[in-house]
Design a protein around this motif. Sequence first.
Motif, PDB file in Angstrom:
ATOM      1  N   ALA A 105       0.810  -1.222   0.000  1.00 43.43           N
ATOM      2  CA  ALA A 105       0.000   0.000   0.000  1.00 43.43           C
ATOM      3  C   ALA A 105       0.843   1.272   0.000  1.00 43.43           C
ATOM      4  O   ALA A 105       0.427   2.299  -0.545  1.00 43.43           O
ATOM      5  N   ALA A 106       2.029   1.213   0.590  1.00 43.20           N
ATOM      6  CA  ALA A 106       2.904   2.392   0.595  1.00 43.20           C
ATOM      7  C   ALA A 106       3.409   2.698  -0.812  1.00 43.20           C
ATOM      8  O   ALA A 106       3.430   3.866  -1.235  1.00 43.20           O
ATOM      9  N   HIS A 107       3.811   1.669  -1.551  1.00 41.78           N
ATOM     10  CA  HIS A 107       4.259   1.880  -2.923  1.00 41.78           C
ATOM     11  C   HIS A 107       3.133   2.463  -3.776  1.00 41.78           C
ATOM     12  O   HIS A 107       3.349   3.413  -4.546  1.00 41.78           O
ATOM     13  N   VAL A 112       0.991   4.484   7.639  1.00 41.90           N
ATOM     14  CA  VAL A 112       1.286   5.912   7.732  1.00 41.90           C
ATOM     15  C   VAL A 112       1.466   6.570   6.369  1.00 41.90           C
ATOM     16  O   VAL A 112       1.114   7.744   6.189  1.00 41.90           O
ATOM     17  N   VAL A 113       1.996   5.839   5.397  1.00 40.65           N
ATOM     18  CA  VAL A 113       2.203   6.458   4.086  1.00 40.65           C
ATOM     19  C   VAL A 113       0.875   6.733   3.369  1.00 40.65           C
ATOM     20  O   VAL A 113       0.646   7.864   2.915  1.00 40.65           O
ATOM     21  N   PRO A 114      -0.034   5.767   3.251  1.00 38.74           N
ATOM     22  CA  PRO A 114      -1.327   6.084   2.640  1.00 38.74           C
ATOM     23  C   PRO A 114      -2.093   7.189   3.378  1.00 38.74           C
ATOM     24  O   PRO A 114      -2.760   8.022   2.739  1.00 38.74           O
ATOM     25  N   GLN A 115      -1.998   7.216   4.703  1.00 37.01           N
ATOM     26  CA  GLN A 115      -2.671   8.272   5.468  1.00 37.01           C
ATOM     27  C   GLN A 115      -2.097   9.639   5.125  1.00 37.01           C
ATOM     28  O   GLN A 115      -2.844  10.609   4.908  1.00 37.01           O
ATOM     29  N   TRP A 116      -0.779   9.724   5.060  1.00 37.22           N
ATOM     30  CA  TRP A 116      -0.138  10.995   4.728  1.00 37.22           C
ATOM     31  C   TRP A 116      -0.471  11.423   3.298  1.00 37.22           C
ATOM     32  O   TRP A 116      -0.792  12.593   3.046  1.00 37.22           O
ATOM     33  N   GLY A 163      -5.859  15.888  -0.013  1.00 40.19           N
ATOM     34  CA  GLY A 163      -7.094  16.468   0.451  1.00 40.19           C
ATOM     35  C   GLY A 163      -8.231  15.499   0.561  1.00 40.19           C
ATOM     36  O   GLY A 163      -9.409  15.892   0.504  1.00 40.19           O
ATOM     37  N   ASP A 164      -7.904  14.223   0.714  1.00 41.41           N
ATOM     38  CA  ASP A 164      -8.912  13.173   0.831  1.00 41.41           C
ATOM     39  C   ASP A 164      -9.265  12.989   2.311  1.00 41.41           C
ATOM     40  O   ASP A 164      -8.415  12.604   3.105  1.00 41.41           O
ATOM     41  N   PRO A 165     -10.501  13.250   2.732  1.00 42.16           N
ATOM     42  CA  PRO A 165     -10.865  13.128   4.146  1.00 42.16           C
ATOM     43  C   PRO A 165     -10.753  11.694   4.653  1.00 42.16           C
ATOM     44  O   PRO A 165     -10.708  11.470   5.855  1.00 42.16           O
ATOM     45  N   ASP A 166     -10.719  10.715   3.773  1.00 45.28           N
ATOM     46  CA  ASP A 166     -10.588   9.326   4.179  1.00 45.28           C
ATOM     47  C   ASP A 166      -9.127   8.921   4.284  1.00 45.28           C
ATOM     48  O   ASP A 166      -8.838   7.783   4.640  1.00 45.28           O
TER      49      ASP A 166
END
Length: 230
Positions: free
Chosen positions: A66-68, A217-221, A227-230
């Motif tokens: 998911a980070a990639h 943490v990477v997908p969240q960042w 600007g994605d609230p999810d």
Amino acid sequence: MKIVILTGAGVSAESGMGTFQDENGLWTQVNIEDVATPEAFARNPAKVHALYNARRSNCLKAEPNAAHFALAELQNSRHDVTLVTQNIDNLHERGGGTDVIHMHGELMKALCASCGAVWPAPEAMDKDDPCPSCGKPQTRPDIVWFGEIPYHMDRIERALSECDLFVAIGTSGAVYPAAGFVQMADAFGADTLELNLAPSDVQSAFAAHRYGPATEVVPQWVADMLGDPD
């Protein structure tokens, strides 16, 4: 926004690629001096090839995580992203990343130690493999070993001097020159952020930090940056 992202082994660890700091990983079973220096290759090329053949096989079995995928999404956004990696795997590219700067070389490429030719590496390399360009049996992995100069440093330093934000992801901060990129970016006025499983050796040089598995943490960042609230 101009962003420079540096990734290390922690980005690929959850894909099954070992890190230098794994308690029972590959690098605890061998001496760096025996397999990851030009001198080691000169002494025993068969041993060095055996190690990198195993790493190449591991890489081919691994899948981007998911980070990639998140970093590839950021590259395809409105932001101007320069993606630099210390990793020699090709998981960024397989996850959709483009124009990835491999400062430590690429596992999936071969290099002629005699003429400097570079070509796609077969899964298994041998010390007697001839160079397709000059024919000499001087084939080695296209890897920057300890004691050698990393690739693309001029391009990396230029990007660091021009960026608005420098982000280090999944790197220990123990290997230079990459460990010094945060100070360089900061000196040029960039904001700095560390995304890591735990504080790195240079964590105090970063203005902000987020800690946790790279796949979280990477997908969240990235979502925050887009600007994605999810």
